[in-house]
Scaffold this motif. Structure first.
Motif, PDB file in Angstrom:
ATOM      1  N   UNK A   1      -3.787  11.095   6.635  1.00 60.01           N
ATOM      2  CA  UNK A   1      -2.774  10.081   5.906  1.00 60.01           C
ATOM      3  C   UNK A   1      -3.745   9.355   4.916  1.00 60.01           C
TER       4      UNK A   1
ATOM      5  N   UNK B   1       4.969  13.493   1.191  1.00 59.86           N
ATOM      6  CA  UNK B   1       5.907  12.685   1.857  1.00 59.86           C
ATOM      7  C   UNK B   1       5.098  11.111   1.612  1.00 59.86           C
TER       8      UNK B   1
ATOM      9  N   UNK C   1       0.983  -1.115   0.003  1.00 60.13           N
ATOM     10  CA  UNK C   1       0.158  -0.148  -0.093  1.00 60.13           C
ATOM     11  C   UNK C   1       0.993   1.280  -0.216  1.00 60.13           C
TER      12      UNK C   1
ATOM     13  N   UNK D   1      -4.414   6.693   2.157  1.00 61.34           N
ATOM     14  CA  UNK D   1      -3.942   5.315   1.842  1.00 61.34           C
ATOM     15  C   UNK D   1      -4.407   4.628   0.499  1.00 61.34           C
TER      16      UNK D   1
ATOM     17  N   UNK E   1       4.574   6.094  -6.137  1.00 66.17           N
ATOM     18  CA  UNK E   1       5.835   6.630  -4.967  1.00 66.17           C
ATOM     19  C   UNK E   1       6.427   7.766  -5.739  1.00 66.17           C
TER      20      UNK E   1
ATOM     21  N   UNK F   1       7.800   9.930   9.270  1.00 68.57           N
ATOM     22  CA  UNK F   1       6.459   9.684   8.615  1.00 68.57           C
ATOM     23  C   UNK F   1       5.896   8.181   8.728  1.00 68.57           C
TER      24      UNK F   1
ATOM     25  N   UNK G   1       5.220   6.690   2.045  1.00 69.58           N
ATOM     26  CA  UNK G   1       5.822   5.537   2.558  1.00 69.58           C
ATOM     27  C   UNK G   1       5.186   4.183   2.078  1.00 69.58           C
TER      28      UNK G   1
ATOM     29  N   UNK H   1      -2.053   7.130  12.032  1.00 74.97           N
ATOM     30  CA  UNK H   1      -2.430   8.330  12.605  1.00 74.97           C
ATOM     31  C   UNK H   1      -1.496   8.378  14.220  1.00 74.97           C
TER      32      UNK H   1
ATOM     33  N   UNK I   1       3.555   0.426   2.784  1.00 69.92           N
ATOM     34  CA  UNK I   1       3.236  -0.176   3.924  1.00 69.92           C
ATOM     35  C   UNK I   1       2.531  -1.563   3.480  1.00 69.92           C
TER      36      UNK I   1
ATOM     37  N   UNK J   1       1.226   5.129   1.322  1.00 69.92           N
ATOM     38  CA  UNK J   1       0.607   5.747   2.319  1.00 69.92           C
ATOM     39  C   UNK J   1       1.267   7.305   2.033  1.00 69.92           C
ATOM     40  N   UNK J   2       0.383   8.405   2.287  1.00 70.34           N
ATOM     41  CA  UNK J   2       0.740   9.709   1.899  1.00 70.34           C
ATOM     42  C   UNK J   2       0.425  10.457   2.826  1.00 70.34           C
ATOM     43  N   UNK J   3       1.245  11.484   3.302  1.00 72.01           N
ATOM     44  CA  UNK J   3       0.670  12.519   4.247  1.00 72.01           C
ATOM     45  C   UNK J   3       0.299  13.627   3.619  1.00 72.01           C
TER      46      UNK J   3
ATOM     47  N   UNK K   1      -4.332  -3.548   8.275  1.00 76.04           N
ATOM     48  CA  UNK K   1      -2.759  -3.324   8.553  1.00 76.04           C
ATOM     49  C   UNK K   1      -2.536  -3.846   9.686  1.00 76.04           C
TER      50      UNK K   1
ATOM     51  N   UNK L   1       5.920  18.168   3.524  1.00 76.99           N
ATOM     52  CA  UNK L   1       7.073  18.768   3.232  1.00 76.99           C
ATOM     53  C   UNK L   1       7.275  19.894   2.013  1.00 76.99           C
TER      54      UNK L   1
ATOM     55  N   UNK M   1      -4.019  -2.599  13.352  1.00 74.82           N
ATOM     56  CA  UNK M   1      -3.732  -1.107  13.202  1.00 74.82           C
ATOM     57  C   UNK M   1      -4.982  -0.265  12.825  1.00 74.82           C
ATOM     58  N   UNK M   2      -5.174  -0.654  11.596  1.00 72.66           N
ATOM     59  CA  UNK M   2      -6.616  -0.149  10.985  1.00 72.66           C
ATOM     60  C   UNK M   2      -6.872  -0.876   9.910  1.00 72.66           C
TER      61      UNK M   2
ATOM     62  N   UNK N   1      -7.432   8.692   6.598  1.00 68.88           N
ATOM     63  CA  UNK N   1      -7.371   8.878   7.933  1.00 68.88           C
ATOM     64  C   UNK N   1      -7.448  10.120   8.327  1.00 68.88           C
TER      65      UNK N   1
END
Ligand SMILES: [Zn+2]
Lengths: 143, 433
Positions: free
Chosen positions: A48, A69, A9, A50, A60, B381, A71, B385, A73, A11-13, A118, B414, A102-103, A41
């Motif tokens: 975040x 940002x 997956x 997903x 990515x 990061x 990552x 959450x 997962x 995941x993007x901030x 997750x 960022x 986790x979620x 979320x």
């Protein structure tokens, strides 16, 4: 060998402000990347995003180039049967094995509803679910 | 290495304070008797030289500000006759008129004495070759460092600024052991040297840098020391005080302020009330032996702390810490003084966030609120959450304990915060909008 049930997956901030989600979708569309599942979320001012996509590496790169940002997962996808109690069944399988969720988020797959999970111990979770008769989505389905 | 003037530099503290009091008293009587500006100031403040009965009575004297010097342009508040002056320096004003500083022979003498002590405390002396890469001319840096270095018997190479490649060649050929310049210029020199195939660490005799005239940090010191293989010392002064006057000693734990030359106080920038050792505030200086342009309780606008303890080097004179910011940048949040530089300093110690930030001050009802926006670092990061909330809480906690005021932290994407320095974008104060 890589576990065929581990799905990558991205995941993007993201800040909680208008247009960010659209910017992410736009970037993926521009790179001709298909999105299978999407979840957001949110917390205090940020979120975040997903997503399950067909080419996570390229996604990515496309998003990082735009300054996001991002990552990877590892998640698993559980096929939900069309009968009541499916979710609690999965929860109890993992709970019995002391695996934390986790979620989770759902999406409707081609032939069934799919629950994306997750968990803190992904290999164990896969083994437990398969042993107890659960049905998992193979990662190859997303390519 | 022995002190330049051990009788003064290692004088017991009580003796030093008696000397300071005597000098202060002489200064105040002289100005009250001979200088209109200072007499009027003292009368307006309702203070007479006879009221100065202890050293702490300096607090009865009125403050002096940059605007007083500017209003006195060019030499209206000078306290020496024109034919007694041996030099002028002029500081360029970013706003309005410049400031002219005149020097009598004695003024140049105490300035030189101050730097002779300072350079000796950095381990320099006869046999050293000091390259002075501060600007010569109206700016005080070049000539000040030049006189100080000559006084201790070092050989001066007066390169001034510019022509960096030639500076590096001369540094090698003339076996320069110390350089006086801005920290950013030294870093630039290091880079140019590398391009020339010269390693300052391996191919020169440089062992010390006397660096100042611009703000710099401990991180920058470490970088300079590690990369160039030298010891980097902080130097402090402004043209109003005469020029660069004080440096760190080899302990590198604060800048010695020679007590017989200057009486330093730290005051609350808002109220002007005196602050104790270790308390952050505005540096306020009285130059005890200045003739042409006397400086009494001058509010320099630099923020620092005072260390009153005796230094391991044996010198008894008090020290000030690195300059942490400018009063102009100060924010008052719920009555607490907050400096953007403190926020930056705290963030640099938290790897989970970047070093860029933005402060948003607002008012909710009668209460000030402070929001600090920071960028999530790559390593921090997480897709969870809860992990991000932990980062947020951690930054809030660290900022709260260093600023002594409650802070909300917002994690942002960022690259979304302003990159360039400058208060206008780093601080948004909505209270005044
Ligand atoms: Zn010392």
């Amino acid at each position: 060998m890589e576990n065929p049930y581990i799905i990558k997956q991205i995941s993007i901030f993201s800040e909680n402000r208008p247009g960010r989600l659209a910017a992410i979708a736009e970037a993926l569309k521009g790179a001709e990347i298909n999105i299978f599942a999407f979840s957001i979320a949110e917390a205090d001012g940020f979120g975040v995003v997903r997503a399950l996509v067909d080419r996570p590496e390229e996604a990515y790169r496309a998003l990082t180039d735009l300054g996001f940002r991002v990552s990877f997962t590892e998640v698993v996808g559980v096929k939900m049967r069309d009968e009541p109690g499916g979710l609690s069944e999965i929860a109890s399988i993992l709970g019995d094995a002391d695996i934390n969720i986790e979620y989770a988020y759902a999406y409707s797959g081609r032939d069934a509803a799919v629950l994306i999970l997750r968990v803190d111990q992904v290999e164990d979770a896969i083994r437990q679910i398969l042993e107890r008769g659960g049905e998992l989505l193979e990662a190859s389905r997303f390519r | 290495m022995a002190a330049w003037n051990p009788r003064i530099e290692e004088m017991p503290r009580d003796e030093l304070q008696r000397l300071q009091f005597k000098l202060l008293k002489m200064l105040v009587y002289r100005l009250y008797s001979f200088n209109d500006f200072y007499r009027r100031r003292m009368k307006d403040a309702g203070v007479h030289p006879d009221d100065i009965r202890t050293l702490d009575d300096v607090r009865k004297l009125p403050f002096m500000y940059k605007r007083d010097l500017r209003d006195g342009y060019p030499d209206r508040i000078f306290s020496a006759a024109r034919d007694e002056l041996v030099r002028y320096h002029v500081s360029s004003g970013t706003t309005g008129k410049p400031t002219v500083v005149g020097y009598t022979r004695h003024d140049v003498e105490i300035w030189t004495e101050s730097l002779a002590r300072a350079f000796t405390s950095c381990g320099l002396g006869r046999g050293d070759v000091v390259q002075v890469s501060y600007g010569y001319g109206l700016f005080t840096g070049g000539l000040g460092a030049h006189y100080g270095a000559e006084r201790i018997g070092a050989t001066v190479l007066p390169t001034s600024v510019g022509n960096t490649e030639r500076q590096i060649e001369l540094m090698q050929d003339l076996h320069v052991t110390a350089i006086a310049c801005t920290p950013s210029y030294l870093l630039h020199m290091g880079e140019v040297a590398e391009k020339m195939g010269v390693s300052i660490q391996d191919d020169t005799d440089l062992r010390a840098g006397i660096l100042g005239a611009e703000p710099w940090s401990e991180q920058m010191r470490e970088r300079i020391q590690d990369w160039l293989g030298i010891r980097a010392y902080d130097i402090y002064g402004t043209s109003e005080l005469s020029g660069p006057m004080f440096t760190e000693c080899t302990e590198q734990k604060g800048i010695h302020i020679w007590g017989d030359l200057a009486l330093a106080e730290i005051v609350d920038p808002e109220t002007g009330e005196p602050l104790g050792p270790g308390e952050r505030g505005e540096l306020t200086v009285t130059i005890l032996q200045k003739e042409a342009l006397p400086i009494i309780r001058y509010r320099i606008g630099d923020i620092t702390v005072m260390d009153d303890g005796t230094c391991a080097c044996g010198r008894t004179h008090p020290r000030i810490g690195r300059i942490q910011g400018r009063v102009d940048d100060m924010l008052i949040i719920r009555g607490i003084n907050v400096f953007p530089s403190q926020v930056e300093h705290t963030l640099m110690q938290i790897p989970d966030v970047g070093r860029h930030f933005q402060i948003v001050v607002d008012r909710r009802g009668a209460l000030d609120t402070m929001l600090v926006r920071v960028e999530v670092a790559e390593e921090a990061f997480s897709d969870k959450i809860t992990d991000l909330m932990v980062v947020k809480k951690k930054v809030e906690h660290r900022l709260r304990s260093s600023l002594n005021v409650g802070v909300d932290v917002e994690l942002v994407e960022p690259g979304s915060l302003p990159r360039f320095e400058g208060k206008s974008k780093k601080v948004i104060d909505r209270r005044s909008m």
